[in-house]
Design an enzyme around this catalytic site. Sequence first.
Site, PDB file in Angstrom:
ATOM      1  N   GLU A  69      79.139  54.822  41.313  1.00 51.94           N
ATOM      2  CA  GLU A  69      77.970  54.538  42.050  1.00 51.94           C
ATOM      3  C   GLU A  69      78.036  55.163  43.751  1.00 51.94           C
ATOM      4  O   GLU A  69      77.177  55.624  44.156  1.00 51.94           O
ATOM      5  CB  GLU A  69      77.635  52.952  42.149  1.00 51.94           C
ATOM      6  CG  GLU A  69      76.555  52.807  43.214  1.00 51.94           C
ATOM      7  CD  GLU A  69      76.128  51.447  43.106  1.00 51.94           C
ATOM      8  OE1 GLU A  69      76.755  50.447  42.860  1.00 51.94           O
ATOM      9  OE2 GLU A  69      74.974  51.069  43.785  1.00 51.94           O
ATOM     10  N   ASP A  87      80.736  50.955  38.452  1.00 56.69           N
ATOM     11  CA  ASP A  87      80.041  50.305  39.462  1.00 56.69           C
ATOM     12  C   ASP A  87      81.255  49.219  40.046  1.00 56.69           C
ATOM     13  O   ASP A  87      81.681  48.227  39.583  1.00 56.69           O
ATOM     14  CB  ASP A  87      79.072  49.305  38.862  1.00 56.69           C
ATOM     15  CG  ASP A  87      78.175  48.876  40.156  1.00 56.69           C
ATOM     16  OD1 ASP A  87      78.603  48.852  41.271  1.00 56.69           O
ATOM     17  OD2 ASP A  87      77.091  48.616  39.858  1.00 56.69           O
ATOM     18  N   ILE A  89      81.577  47.418  42.707  1.00 56.89           N
ATOM     19  CA  ILE A  89      81.084  45.906  42.789  1.00 56.89           C
ATOM     20  C   ILE A  89      79.549  45.998  42.440  1.00 56.89           C
ATOM     21  O   ILE A  89      78.649  46.337  43.346  1.00 56.89           O
ATOM     22  CB  ILE A  89      81.264  45.438  44.327  1.00 56.89           C
ATOM     23  CG1 ILE A  89      82.679  45.603  44.555  1.00 56.89           C
ATOM     24  CG2 ILE A  89      80.431  44.048  44.570  1.00 56.89           C
ATOM     25  CD1 ILE A  89      82.961  44.936  46.054  1.00 56.89           C
ATOM     26  N   ASP A  90      79.296  45.357  41.349  1.00 54.90           N
ATOM     27  CA  ASP A  90      77.993  45.096  40.980  1.00 54.90           C
ATOM     28  C   ASP A  90      77.447  43.565  41.555  1.00 54.90           C
ATOM     29  O   ASP A  90      78.052  42.818  40.986  1.00 54.90           O
ATOM     30  CB  ASP A  90      77.697  45.158  39.452  1.00 54.90           C
ATOM     31  CG  ASP A  90      76.150  45.138  39.090  1.00 54.90           C
ATOM     32  OD1 ASP A  90      75.361  46.054  39.443  1.00 54.90           O
ATOM     33  OD2 ASP A  90      75.860  43.825  38.566  1.00 54.90           O
ATOM     34  N   THR A  92      76.425  43.471  45.184  1.00 59.66           N
ATOM     35  CA  THR A  92      76.927  43.617  46.440  1.00 59.66           C
ATOM     36  C   THR A  92      76.679  42.637  47.393  1.00 59.66           C
ATOM     37  O   THR A  92      77.147  41.984  48.136  1.00 59.66           O
ATOM     38  CB  THR A  92      76.973  45.089  47.060  1.00 59.66           C
ATOM     39  OG1 THR A  92      77.476  46.100  46.111  1.00 59.66           O
ATOM     40  CG2 THR A  92      77.424  45.143  48.605  1.00 59.66           C
ATOM     41  N   ASP A 214      75.027  50.437  36.485  1.00 56.43           N
ATOM     42  CA  ASP A 214      74.724  48.852  36.429  1.00 56.43           C
ATOM     43  C   ASP A 214      74.896  48.502  34.880  1.00 56.43           C
ATOM     44  O   ASP A 214      75.168  47.411  34.666  1.00 56.43           O
ATOM     45  CB  ASP A 214      73.129  48.905  36.827  1.00 56.43           C
ATOM     46  CG  ASP A 214      72.872  49.116  38.222  1.00 56.43           C
ATOM     47  OD1 ASP A 214      73.745  48.715  38.974  1.00 56.43           O
ATOM     48  OD2 ASP A 214      72.001  50.035  38.442  1.00 56.43           O
TER      49      ASP A 214
HETATM   50  C1  IPD Z   1      72.452  45.876  41.856  1.00 57.16           C
HETATM   51  C2  IPD Z   1      72.400  44.574  41.118  1.00 57.16           C
HETATM   52  C3  IPD Z   1      71.020  43.828  40.740  1.00 57.16           C
HETATM   53  C4  IPD Z   1      70.022  44.829  40.343  1.00 57.16           C
HETATM   54  C5  IPD Z   1      69.911  45.979  41.018  1.00 57.16           C
HETATM   55  C6  IPD Z   1      71.341  46.721  41.156  1.00 57.16           C
HETATM   56  P1  IPD Z   1      74.312  46.775  43.183  1.00 57.16           P
HETATM   57  O1  IPD Z   1      73.366  46.606  41.817  1.00 57.16           O
HETATM   58  O2  IPD Z   1      72.899  44.832  39.494  1.00 57.16           O
HETATM   59  O3  IPD Z   1      70.814  43.020  39.942  1.00 57.16           O
HETATM   60  O4  IPD Z   1      68.691  44.158  40.237  1.00 57.16           O
HETATM   61  O5  IPD Z   1      69.093  46.929  40.762  1.00 57.16           O
HETATM   62  O6  IPD Z   1      71.190  47.880  42.080  1.00 57.16           O
HETATM   63  O7  IPD Z   1      73.408  47.536  44.159  1.00 57.16           O
HETATM   64  O8  IPD Z   1      74.642  45.417  43.694  1.00 57.16           O
HETATM   65  O9  IPD Z   1      75.623  47.529  42.698  1.00 57.16           O
HETATM   66 CA    CA Z   2      74.808  47.877  40.595  1.00 54.18          CA
HETATM   67 CA    CA Z   3      77.437  48.642  43.223  1.00 54.59          CA
END
Ligand code: IPD
Ligand code: CA
Ligand code: CA
Length: 264
Positions: A69, A87, A89-90, A92, A214
Amino acid sequence: MTNWNEIDAKVKQWLREAGDNIRKSFTETLDIQTKSNPNDLVTNMDKATEQFFIEKIKQNYPDHSILGEEGFGDKLESLDGVVWIIDPIDGTMNFIYQQRHFAISIGIFENGIGRLGYIYDVAHDELYFAEKGKGAFLNGKPLKKLAPVKVEEAIIALNSTWLVQNRRMDPKPLISLAQTVRGTRSYGTAALEFAYVAAGILDGYITMRLSPWDFAAGKILVEETGGIVTNLKGEPLNLLENNTIFVAKPGLHTEIMERFLQNI
Ligand code: IPD
Ligand code: CA
Ligand code: CA
């Protein structure tokens, strides 16, 4: 020949190390920046974690490709060969404000077929793992095959952005779905929302826009428990693009497609 057992052992070791580093950062001051908009956040830990994995993968598997990412990987134009989708950190925003409900997500594909998927809930030290054809596991314990549920008894994760007026879609079908199901949830981490479907603690998950990092690991995990992963039209996901997302238990997927998503 790719040695998947060796890769698996290494990834699990790297996840432990990366998790330790992230947990240590809980007591440190984060460097927080914005990306595409003021609510699209990234921290020094997102970047450091992605760089950590890319360094390890490049050292050990120089011929593998990586889509990450934060952009430290390769410019991916095809899914040929072994491809890692990461990813770091999903969730963040959760990481920054709540120090829970975020995960490291890694999906490993061979010529477009998902082979290994990892979603590591760092705060709870819970590793969701799946290997194609061999099942899905939570901290080493097998996850059960998903059992059917009626829509009226289902708990569905929905991103509330899509229940209000927005520029991408008519929210009415989703409002009607939200009024019909037993409950809705929103965790703010797509990876864990997929993992919760795989674990059977959510029955489905719907959102309008996710990037490959994601959902890459989550797709492998959910499919290994018998769940269905498609876009909102019921079509397969494209691992090289953003997709709409509809994940659910098998019968529930059909029922929601027919009753609520026909005209979306
Ligand atoms: C996000 C999270 C969130 C989703 C967003 C993503 P990130 O990822 O997964 O739940 O609704 O579309 O971008 O930016 O925290 O890696
Ligand atoms: Ca993510
Ligand atoms: Ca992320």
